[in-house]
Design an enzyme around this catalytic site. Structure first.
Site, PDB file in Angstrom:
ATOM      1  N   GLY A  47     -16.495  -7.936 -35.625  1.00 55.81           N
ATOM      2  CA  GLY A  47     -17.593  -7.902 -34.649  1.00 55.81           C
ATOM      3  C   GLY A  47     -17.377  -8.897 -33.522  1.00 55.81           C
ATOM      4  O   GLY A  47     -17.663  -8.601 -32.350  1.00 55.81           O
ATOM      5  N   ILE A  78      -8.948  -7.215 -35.818  1.00 52.79           N
ATOM      6  CA  ILE A  78      -8.818  -8.364 -36.735  1.00 52.79           C
ATOM      7  C   ILE A  78      -9.997  -9.337 -36.554  1.00 52.79           C
ATOM      8  O   ILE A  78     -10.431  -9.987 -37.501  1.00 52.79           O
ATOM      9  CB  ILE A  78      -7.442  -9.048 -36.540  1.00 52.79           C
ATOM     10  CG1 ILE A  78      -6.350  -8.122 -37.094  1.00 52.79           C
ATOM     11  CG2 ILE A  78      -7.386 -10.420 -37.204  1.00 52.79           C
ATOM     12  CD1 ILE A  78      -4.931  -8.555 -36.805  1.00 52.79           C
ATOM     13  N   GLU A  81       2.052   0.933 -11.567  1.00 49.52           N
ATOM     14  CA  GLU A  81       3.527   0.839 -11.428  1.00 49.52           C
ATOM     15  C   GLU A  81       4.196   1.978 -12.193  1.00 49.52           C
ATOM     16  O   GLU A  81       5.237   1.790 -12.825  1.00 49.52           O
ATOM     17  CB  GLU A  81       4.029  -0.511 -11.930  1.00 49.52           C
ATOM     18  CG  GLU A  81       3.974  -1.608 -10.884  1.00 49.52           C
ATOM     19  CD  GLU A  81       5.174  -1.633  -9.955  1.00 49.52           C
ATOM     20  OE1 GLU A  81       6.320  -1.515 -10.434  1.00 49.52           O
ATOM     21  OE2 GLU A  81       4.964  -1.759  -8.741  1.00 49.52           O
ATOM     22  N   CYS A  96       0.839  -1.204   0.000  1.00 46.65           N
ATOM     23  CA  CYS A  96       0.000   0.000   0.000  1.00 46.65           C
ATOM     24  C   CYS A  96       0.871   1.250   0.000  1.00 46.65           C
ATOM     25  O   CYS A  96       1.395   1.634   1.056  1.00 46.65           O
ATOM     26  CB  CYS A  96      -0.892   0.011   1.236  1.00 46.65           C
ATOM     27  SG  CYS A  96      -1.748  -1.543   1.535  1.00 46.65           S
ATOM     28  N   SER A 118       1.105   9.427  -8.941  1.00 45.52           N
ATOM     29  CA  SER A 118       2.411   9.608  -9.582  1.00 45.52           C
ATOM     30  C   SER A 118       3.354  10.393  -8.663  1.00 45.52           C
ATOM     31  O   SER A 118       4.549  10.151  -8.642  1.00 45.52           O
ATOM     32  CB  SER A 118       2.248  10.380 -10.897  1.00 45.52           C
ATOM     33  OG  SER A 118       1.366   9.710 -11.757  1.00 45.52           O
ATOM     34  N   ARG A 153       9.989  -2.947 -12.311  1.00 45.95           N
ATOM     35  CA  ARG A 153       9.239  -2.614 -13.533  1.00 45.95           C
ATOM     36  C   ARG A 153       9.344  -3.667 -14.635  1.00 45.95           C
ATOM     37  O   ARG A 153       8.336  -3.914 -15.327  1.00 45.95           O
ATOM     38  CB  ARG A 153       9.631  -1.222 -14.033  1.00 45.95           C
ATOM     39  CG  ARG A 153       9.052  -0.188 -13.092  1.00 45.95           C
ATOM     40  CD  ARG A 153       9.263   1.221 -13.481  1.00 45.95           C
ATOM     41  NE  ARG A 153       8.499   2.063 -12.556  1.00 45.95           N
ATOM     42  CZ  ARG A 153       8.791   3.304 -12.253  1.00 45.95           C
ATOM     43  NH1 ARG A 153       9.835   3.891 -12.800  1.00 45.95           N
ATOM     44  NH2 ARG A 153       8.044   3.984 -11.419  1.00 45.95           N
TER      45      ARG A 153
HETATM   46  C1  LIG Z   1      -5.941  -1.719 -10.726  1.00 47.32           C
HETATM   47  C2  LIG Z   1      -4.901  -0.948  -9.983  1.00 47.32           C
HETATM   48  C3  LIG Z   1      -4.057  -1.599  -9.098  1.00 47.32           C
HETATM   49  C4  LIG Z   1      -3.099  -0.878  -8.383  1.00 47.32           C
HETATM   50  N1  LIG Z   1      -2.338  -1.518  -7.439  1.00 47.32           N
HETATM   51  C5  LIG Z   1      -1.577  -0.773  -6.591  1.00 47.32           C
HETATM   52  C6  LIG Z   1      -0.954  -1.373  -5.460  1.00 47.32           C
HETATM   53  O1  LIG Z   1      -1.035  -2.587  -5.246  1.00 47.32           O
HETATM   54  N2  LIG Z   1      -0.281  -0.581  -4.598  1.00 47.32           N
HETATM   55  C7  LIG Z   1      -0.172   0.765  -4.793  1.00 47.32           C
HETATM   56  O2  LIG Z   1       0.457   1.427  -3.962  1.00 47.32           O
HETATM   57  N3  LIG Z   1      -0.733   1.372  -5.866  1.00 47.32           N
HETATM   58  C8  LIG Z   1      -1.448   0.635  -6.759  1.00 47.32           C
HETATM   59  N4  LIG Z   1      -2.061   1.247  -7.838  1.00 47.32           N
HETATM   60  C9  LIG Z   1      -1.903   2.698  -8.019  1.00 47.32           C
HETATM   61  C10 LIG Z   1      -1.187   3.090  -9.293  1.00 47.32           C
HETATM   62  O3  LIG Z   1       0.187   2.843  -9.160  1.00 47.32           O
HETATM   63  C11 LIG Z   1      -1.529   4.568  -9.582  1.00 47.32           C
HETATM   64  O4  LIG Z   1      -2.848   4.596 -10.060  1.00 47.32           O
HETATM   65  C12 LIG Z   1      -0.579   5.199 -10.577  1.00 47.32           C
HETATM   66  O5  LIG Z   1       0.671   5.379 -10.007  1.00 47.32           O
HETATM   67  C13 LIG Z   1      -1.087   6.557 -11.082  1.00 47.32           C
HETATM   68  O6  LIG Z   1      -1.476   7.387 -10.042  1.00 47.32           O
HETATM   69  P1  LIG Z   1      -2.907   8.122 -10.114  1.00 47.32           P
HETATM   70  O7  LIG Z   1      -3.926   7.110 -10.438  1.00 47.32           O
HETATM   71  O8  LIG Z   1      -3.088   8.921  -8.873  1.00 47.32           O
HETATM   72  O9  LIG Z   1      -2.801   9.092 -11.368  1.00 47.32           O
HETATM   73  P2  LIG Z   1      -2.195  10.576 -11.381  1.00 47.32           P
HETATM   74  O10 LIG Z   1      -0.847  10.573 -10.752  1.00 47.32           O
HETATM   75  O11 LIG Z   1      -3.212  11.516 -10.837  1.00 47.32           O
HETATM   76  O12 LIG Z   1      -2.035  10.828 -12.937  1.00 47.32           O
HETATM   77  C14 LIG Z   1      -3.122  11.270 -13.774  1.00 47.32           C
HETATM   78  C15 LIG Z   1      -2.555  11.515 -15.179  1.00 47.32           C
HETATM   79  O13 LIG Z   1      -1.600  12.605 -15.116  1.00 47.32           O
HETATM   80  C16 LIG Z   1      -0.361  12.168 -15.656  1.00 47.32           C
HETATM   81  N5  LIG Z   1       0.741  12.837 -14.946  1.00 47.32           N
HETATM   82  C17 LIG Z   1       0.918  12.965 -13.612  1.00 47.32           C
HETATM   83  N6  LIG Z   1       2.068  13.618 -13.353  1.00 47.32           N
HETATM   84  C18 LIG Z   1       2.629  13.916 -14.549  1.00 47.32           C
HETATM   85  C19 LIG Z   1       3.832  14.566 -14.953  1.00 47.32           C
HETATM   86  N7  LIG Z   1       4.703  15.044 -14.067  1.00 47.32           N
HETATM   87  N8  LIG Z   1       4.079  14.677 -16.284  1.00 47.32           N
HETATM   88  C20 LIG Z   1       3.210  14.193 -17.201  1.00 47.32           C
HETATM   89  N9  LIG Z   1       2.077  13.550 -16.887  1.00 47.32           N
HETATM   90  C21 LIG Z   1       1.780  13.412 -15.573  1.00 47.32           C
HETATM   91  C22 LIG Z   1      -0.341  10.661 -15.447  1.00 47.32           C
HETATM   92  O14 LIG Z   1       0.555  10.044 -16.341  1.00 47.32           O
HETATM   93  C23 LIG Z   1      -1.789  10.315 -15.745  1.00 47.32           C
HETATM   94  O15 LIG Z   1      -1.995  10.217 -17.123  1.00 47.32           O
HETATM   95  C24 LIG Z   1      -2.980   0.516  -8.584  1.00 47.32           C
HETATM   96  C25 LIG Z   1      -3.826   1.174  -9.499  1.00 47.32           C
HETATM   97  C26 LIG Z   1      -4.796   0.476 -10.162  1.00 47.32           C
HETATM   98  C27 LIG Z   1      -5.725   1.224 -11.087  1.00 47.32           C
END
Ligand SMILES: Cc1cc2nc3c(=O)[nH]c(=O)nc-3n(C[C@H](O)[C@H](O)[C@H](O)COP(=O)(O)OP(=O)(O)OC[C@H]3O[C@@H](n4cnc5c(N)ncnc54)[C@H](O)[C@@H]3O)c2cc1C
Length: 409
Positions: free
Chosen positions: A366, A363, A389, A128, A136, A268
């Site tokens: 429908g 490919i 990730e 978590c 991000s 990664r």
């Molecule tokens: C199904 C699922 C499983 C997951 N599992 C885990 C888990 O087990 N543990 C855990 O800790 N997390 C987990 N995550 C979290 C995941 O790592 C985050 O969703 C991811 O890091 C993106 O963060 P965010 O959703 O807050 O998007 P945001 O950070 O809000 O990003 C929104 C958009 O803005 C863009 N963006 C943000 N900053 C910049 C920048 N500086 N430059 C350009 N573009 C930018 C992003 O690329 C994205 O397109 C999971 C997420 C999902 C959906």
């Protein structure tokens, strides 16, 4: 001379084929049902545990494969079987890696077995880190860990989100802020043992894809964990914080944050391998379909418009796999990722999975758009690979910074 080879050894081929058998015989037939049910597939994970595929022993064996290919080979086959079920089986690995890389030997020995349980009593674990306002941007993390010296306990408060296996895990690993002035260098990871009071599951998310994998919020309210639950131990944390404070004084927060990001690089390629598995699965369905679907009196593959798409799909998949293998080998061999090669592999493989599954749907025409065929599910599953990730944008940021040396925003 003559040392370089990309051929797998017999052990690796054996493991790959064994997992492929499980993926084909157990995962594939169950995939659509668990996608529809959108529940954690305990029976499938139990099946995997029964044959030793979901077990600490197997996982450790692959993790310590000296070529670095054990983990990517395993994950590619599992996710070829199905991504939602694959993540149900592989999700514990993220929490296990965090203990393996940050924990003491004693912590590894105590907690990692409890993450997996055993074949008669299967358990899962959750990692978590993400929060509603810190996805991000890890430096915006708010969950706090306060040390209660008198009790030798850490007190955790905050809300985590998007946690794979959050709330259903036996062991949760929680990243929290110990010193807010240090950005990500002021973070530490804590084990929250089974049954600890104050940890609860918040909202469980209904998702676009990987629906058999459980994703939920985790709420931490005055969660007290013993001092020995701090990964790496207090002495190491104090040393690390002291060093970070010195560096912040000298070079400012930016370099410190970059150093912390570099540690994510190693996991990664494993995520990239999952994406390769999904892409390969969709490509194979599309190739078979193109050979048998007849329109205008000939199989559709007779048209260059279709055949060239398949050629591109296969080329991209092989290129993605090679990037994943390179990064996995580098990580195991201790080669530094000077050009963010880990991020490169995840970026390219994630984008490949999204593109290739979309091409596969096209490919199949429908049929590709219906749930009668698996490519629709594969396309939904693939979409997460440019998001979690580290999103594709963040991977590009990491690569751009690494290759340019410029603190690009
Ligand atoms: C199904 C699922 C499983 C997951 N599992 C885990 C888990 O087990 N543990 C855990 O800790 N997390 C987990 N995550 C979290 C995941 O790592 C985050 O969703 C991811 O890091 C993106 O963060 P965010 O959703 O807050 O998007 P945001 O950070 O809000 O990003 C929104 C958009 O803005 C863009 N963006 C943000 N900053 C910049 C920048 N500086 N430059 C350009 N573009 C930018 C992003 O690329 C994205 O397109 C999971 C997420 C999902 C959906």
């Amino acid at each position: 001379m003559g040392e370089f080879a990309l051929e797998l050894n017999d052990d690796q081929k054996g493991v790959r084929d064994w997992i492929h058998g499980f993926a084909a015989d157990v995962m594939r037939p169950a995939a659509a049902e668990w996608d529809e049910r959108e529940e954690f597939p305990w029976p499938v994970v139990q099946e995997a545990a029964k044959i030793g595929l979901y077990s600490l022993d197997f996982y450790a064996q692959q993790f310590f494969d000296p070529t670095g290919l054990g983990v990517p080979l395993t994950l590619e086959e599992l996710f070829w079987g199905d991504a939602g079920l694959g993540l149900a089986i592989a999700g514990t690995g993220l929490a296990a890696i965090s203990v393996l890389t940050n924990g003491t030997e004693e912590q590894v020995g105590t907690w990692v077995p409890q993450m997996y349980g055993d074949a008669t009593d299967v358990k899962v674990a959750a990692f978590c880190s993400s929060e509603p306002d810190a996805g991000s941007d890890v430096s915006a993390m708010r969950t706090r860990a306060r040390y209660d010296e008198a009790a030798d306990e850490w007190v955790l408060n905050g809300t985590k989100t998007w946690a794979t296996n959050g709330g259903i895990a036996n062991v949760h690993v929680v990243v929290a802020v110990v010193d807010p002035d240090l950005g990500p260098k002021g973070h530490a990871s804590f084990i929250v043992p089974p049954g600890t009071r104050g940890l609860s599951q918040g909202q469980k998310f209904k998702k676009h894809g990987i629906r058999a994998s459980h994703t939920a919020e985790v709420v931490l309210q005055d969660v007290r964990v013993p001092g020995y639950c701090l990964l790496g131990g207090k002495e190491k944390l104090d040393e690390r914080l002291a060093r970070a404070r010195e560096r912040v004084g000298k070079v400012g927060g930016e370099r410190v944050a970059n150093a912390a990001m570099a540690t994510f690089e190693a996991s990664r390629p494993a995520v990239g391998a999952q994406a390769v598995g999904i892409a390969r699965a969709a490509y194979e369905v599309a190739l078979d379909y193109a050979k048998t679907r007849v329109q205008f009196g000939r199989p559709i593959i007779d048209n260059q418009g279709i055949a060239f798409q398949l050629a591109d799909m296969r080329t991209r998949i092989d290129a993605a796999r090679l990037l994943v293998w390179r990064a996995s080998w580098m990580a195991t061999a201790g080669k530094p990722f000077t050009a963010a090669e880990g991020s490169m592999s995840k970026l390219f493989a994630g984008e490949t999975a999204k593109t290739v599954t979309a091409q596969a749907m096209q490919i199949l025409g429908g049929n590709g758009y219906t749930r009668e065929y698996p490519v629709e599910r594969m396309h939904r599953d693939a979409a997460i690979y440019t998001i979690f990730e580290g999103t594709s944008e963040i991977q590009r940021l990491v690569i751009a910074r690494a290759v340019s040396g410029v603190p690009i925003r």
